[in-house]
Design a protein around this motif. Structure first.
Motif, short mmCIF file in Angstrom:
data_model
loop_
_atom_site.label_atom_id
_atom_site.label_comp_id
_atom_site.label_asym_id
_atom_site.label_seq_id
_atom_site.Cartn_x
_atom_site.Cartn_y
_atom_site.Cartn_z
N ALA A 1 0.73 -1.46 -0.06
CA ALA A 1 0.36 -0.13 0.01
C ALA A 1 0.85 0.73 0.06
CB ALA A 1 -0.45 0.08 1.24
N ARG A 2 2.09 1.53 0.56
CA ARG A 2 3.09 2.63 0.97
C ARG A 2 3.48 3.09 -0.09
NH1 ARG A 2 7.02 0.41 4.61
NH2 ARG A 2 5.40 1.26 5.73
N GLU A 3 4.25 1.66 -1.11
CA GLU A 3 4.43 1.49 -2.19
C GLU A 3 3.68 2.11 -3.57
OE1 GLU A 3 6.67 -1.36 -5.26
OE2 GLU A 3 6.73 -1.65 -3.08
N ALA A 4 2.84 1.80 -3.50
CA ALA A 4 1.37 2.13 -4.79
C ALA A 4 1.11 3.74 -3.80
CB ALA A 4 0.04 1.53 -4.19
N THR A 5 0.81 3.98 -2.53
CA THR A 5 0.69 5.73 -2.52
C THR A 5 1.96 6.43 -3.83
OG1 THR A 5 -0.25 5.17 -0.80
CG2 THR A 5 -0.01 7.80 -0.46
N LEU A 6 3.01 5.72 -3.60
CA LEU A 6 4.06 6.82 -3.50
C LEU A 6 4.39 6.43 -5.52
CD1 LEU A 6 7.45 5.24 -1.85
CD2 LEU A 6 5.84 7.62 -1.63
N LYS A 7 3.92 5.48 -6.15
CA LYS A 7 3.84 5.50 -7.16
C LYS A 7 2.46 6.97 -7.72
CE LYS A 7 4.70 0.60 -8.12
NZ LYS A 7 4.05 -0.52 -7.77
N LEU A 8 1.22 6.81 -7.44
CA LEU A 8 0.29 7.60 -8.05
C LEU A 8 0.35 8.90 -8.01
CD1 LEU A 8 -2.33 5.39 -6.22
CD2 LEU A 8 -2.56 6.06 -8.61
N ALA A 9 1.10 9.58 -6.29
CA ALA A 9 1.53 10.76 -6.07
C ALA A 9 1.86 11.67 -7.74
CB ALA A 9 2.93 10.97 -5.92
N ARG A 10 2.45 10.66 -8.69
CA ARG A 10 2.64 11.34 -9.73
C ARG A 10 1.65 11.82 -10.93
NH1 ARG A 10 4.05 7.22 -14.86
NH2 ARG A 10 3.13 5.75 -13.95
N PHE A 11 0.27 10.79 -10.69
CA PHE A 11 -0.70 11.50 -10.37
C PHE A 11 -1.81 12.66 -10.18
CE2 PHE A 11 -0.11 7.23 -12.89
CZ PHE A 11 0.15 7.38 -14.04
N THR A 12 -1.51 13.76 -10.43
CA THR A 12 -2.27 14.62 -9.01
C THR A 12 -2.93 14.62 -8.76
OG1 THR A 12 -0.22 15.91 -10.44
CG2 THR A 12 -1.42 17.17 -8.84
N ASN A 13 -4.69 14.64 -9.68
CA ASN A 13 -5.26 14.49 -9.14
C ASN A 13 -6.15 12.93 -8.93
OD1 ASN A 13 -5.42 17.34 -10.39
ND2 ASN A 13 -7.31 16.05 -12.18
N THR A 14 -5.73 12.13 -9.16
CA THR A 14 -5.49 10.83 -9.22
C THR A 14 -4.80 11.00 -7.73
OG1 THR A 14 -6.34 10.23 -10.88
CG2 THR A 14 -6.58 8.42 -9.61
N GLY A 15 -3.42 10.75 -7.40
CA GLY A 15 -2.70 10.47 -6.35
C GLY A 15 -3.90 11.20 -4.99
#
Ligand SMILES: C[S@@+](CC[C@H](N)C(=O)[O-])C[C@H]1O[C@@H](n2cnc3c(N)ncnc32)[C@H](O)[C@@H]1O
Length: 445
Positions: free
Chosen positions: A315-329
């Motif tokens: 979950a932590r790794e996934a949150t980091l990956k999503l950070a580059r998508f501003t809205n979705t993240g």
């Protein structure tokens, strides 16, 4: 209080059904849960998450990808998009991570190893041999998995096991996998406990739908032979296959380049567990012998969609990956925070807050792979439901639409196919959020 579906970035105008992509009355996936038990090929095995094949055919017809196109499905399941694509004269490339279900999909799509009539004959001979060998099998039934033993009357189980042993020992020759699937399709027909999808409840008795397992096996093999015969007679000359793999992995997409259409349905968030749903077949055939086995061989390649599959690290790794998508993240982080708050109110609450980031990070990887494979202007249809763990509304189709726009697609339509979740409407402990199944139409830019 009834909460209406919240809006997402996609406007309401996109949500209306239209002539191009008609809403199917029952369900986009399969009318009463699962693939049809009547249509050719679908009837080989009723996969609970499967599409209604006539609906996929309608979609393909209306999307008009051009004759002889390559159609892809990164969640191929039992191969319904594959058989519909083949019927329409297209080639097909699918990816499915469940090993048993990938085997089934491939079997439907491959060229039969001989005259289908010879399969029907082989099945009758096998059934006779199994009947003869059944008494000697009776003494070995205690070696079967506990679930298997609890699902059948002993005389029924003796015949099923005797048939399985003959098939495993190669008595069906080139038709071995076909015989295996005629037998796996028979299991739930002759069980004397509740084995409806998606849960197997060996503690609850029921009247078996068919009493003679060997006659039912022959019946199923006859249907399969008829479907193969019909397919051979069509003279179709297309290529279709399903890779057993993980569609998050770019390597699994070898063979999908230049795809001209996609019709797919990802796992729904917080829906059911495909490994668990097929426990009876996996244990009976001996593919898994323990829960740990199930997790390592069947579940490991699956997108995280249920709380049983989560881990803190992922979950932590996934949150980091999503950070580059501003809205979705940001949207995913907000949902995660709300779900954490809900969990903390409960004693041993479920970790939905860990499912959400992992699920959407997987969608990013799969949509990126899909974008790389699709030809410019190619249409992509995904059928997906929203969800509301702990009553927190998650607009899964809307978020998938947002991610798609980041990775090279435009969202052309977002249509409500049907309301869902009414089965639990009277359950006072369940949330009151209205849910639906939606169809999103994307186009590769
Ligand atoms: C909703 S079902 C699709 C069923 C399919 N449309 C059919 O008609 O049978 C989703 C499928 O995605 C598969 N799946 C889950 N994670 C996957 C992954 N990472 N790669 C490939 N398939 C995956 C599941 O095993 C399941 O069969």
């Amino acid at each position: 209080m009834r909460v209406l579906i919240q809006d997402s970035s996609v406007s309401d105008a996109l949500r209306r059904s239209d002539d191009l992509l008609p809403a199917e009355p029952g369900s986009g996936r399969g009318r009463s849960h699962g693939t049809s038990s009547k249509e050719a090929f679908d009837r080989w095995f009723r996969y609970p998450a499967g599409f209604a094949s006539d609906y996929v055919s309608t979609l393909l017809e209306n999307l008009s990808p051009g004759p002889g196109s390559l159609i892809v499905d990164p969640f191929a399941g039992s191969g319904v998009t594959g058989t519909a694509a083949r019927n329409a004269g297209h080639s097909f490339f699918g990816i499915e991570t469940h090993p048993l279900i990938a085997e089934l999909a491939n079997l439907k799509l491959q060229v039969a190893p001989g005259s289908p009539k010879s399969f029907a004959k082989a099945a009758s001979s096998l059934a006779k041999a199994a009947e003869q060998a059944a008494p000697s099998t009776a003494g070995t039934l205690r070696e079967e998995a506990d679930l298997t033993q609890r699902c059948f009357e002993p005389d029924v189980l003796a015949r099923l096991v005797s048939l399985r042993n003959l098939i495993r020992a190669g008595h069906a020759d080139a038709w071995g996998l076909y015989a295996k699937w005629a037998l796996l399709g028979t299991l739930r027909d002759v069980a004397s406990v509740r084995v409806g999808w998606p849960y197997q409840r060996p503690g609850t008795q029921r009247q078996p739908r068919f009493t003679d397992p060997l006659a039912r096996f022959v019946q199923r093999a006859t249907w399969m032979a008829e479907d193969l015969q019909q397919e051979a007679a069509s003279g179709a000359d297309t290529y279709a296959s399903v890779t057993h793999g993980d569609s998050r992995d770019p390597a699994a997409w070898k063979g999908a380049d230049g795809a001209q259409g996609c019709v797919a349905s990802p796992p729904y968030l917080n829906n059911f567990d495909y490994a668990d749903a097929t426990r009876l077949e996996l244990y009976f055939w001996g593919d898994v012998t323990s829960w740990a086995d199930m997790c390592s061989t069947v579940r490991s390649g699956m997108v995280t969609a249920t709380t049983q599959q989560t881990s803190v690290g992922a979950a932590r790794e996934a949150t980091l990956k999503l950070a580059r998508f501003t809205n979705t993240g940001t949207a995913v982080e907000e949902l995660t925070t709300q779900l954490q708050a809900e969990r903390s109110k409960r004693n041993r609450g479920k970790e939905y807050d860990r499912v959400i980031p992992d699920y959407f990070a997987a969608m990013v990887e799969i949509l990126e792979n899909l974008a790389k494979s699709m030809a410019t202007d190619a249409p992509v249809v995904w059928l997906v439901g929203d969800s509301a763990p702990y009553g927190v509304y998650v607009d899964t189709p809307g978020l998938i639409g947002q991610i798609s726009e980041h990775v090279g697609f435009s969202v052309e339509k977002d249509i409500v196919l049907r309301r869902r979740g009414q089965r639990w409407a009277t359950n006072q402990t369940r949330h009151d959020v209205e849910l639906s199944e939606r169809l999103i139409l994307l186009r590769r830019q």
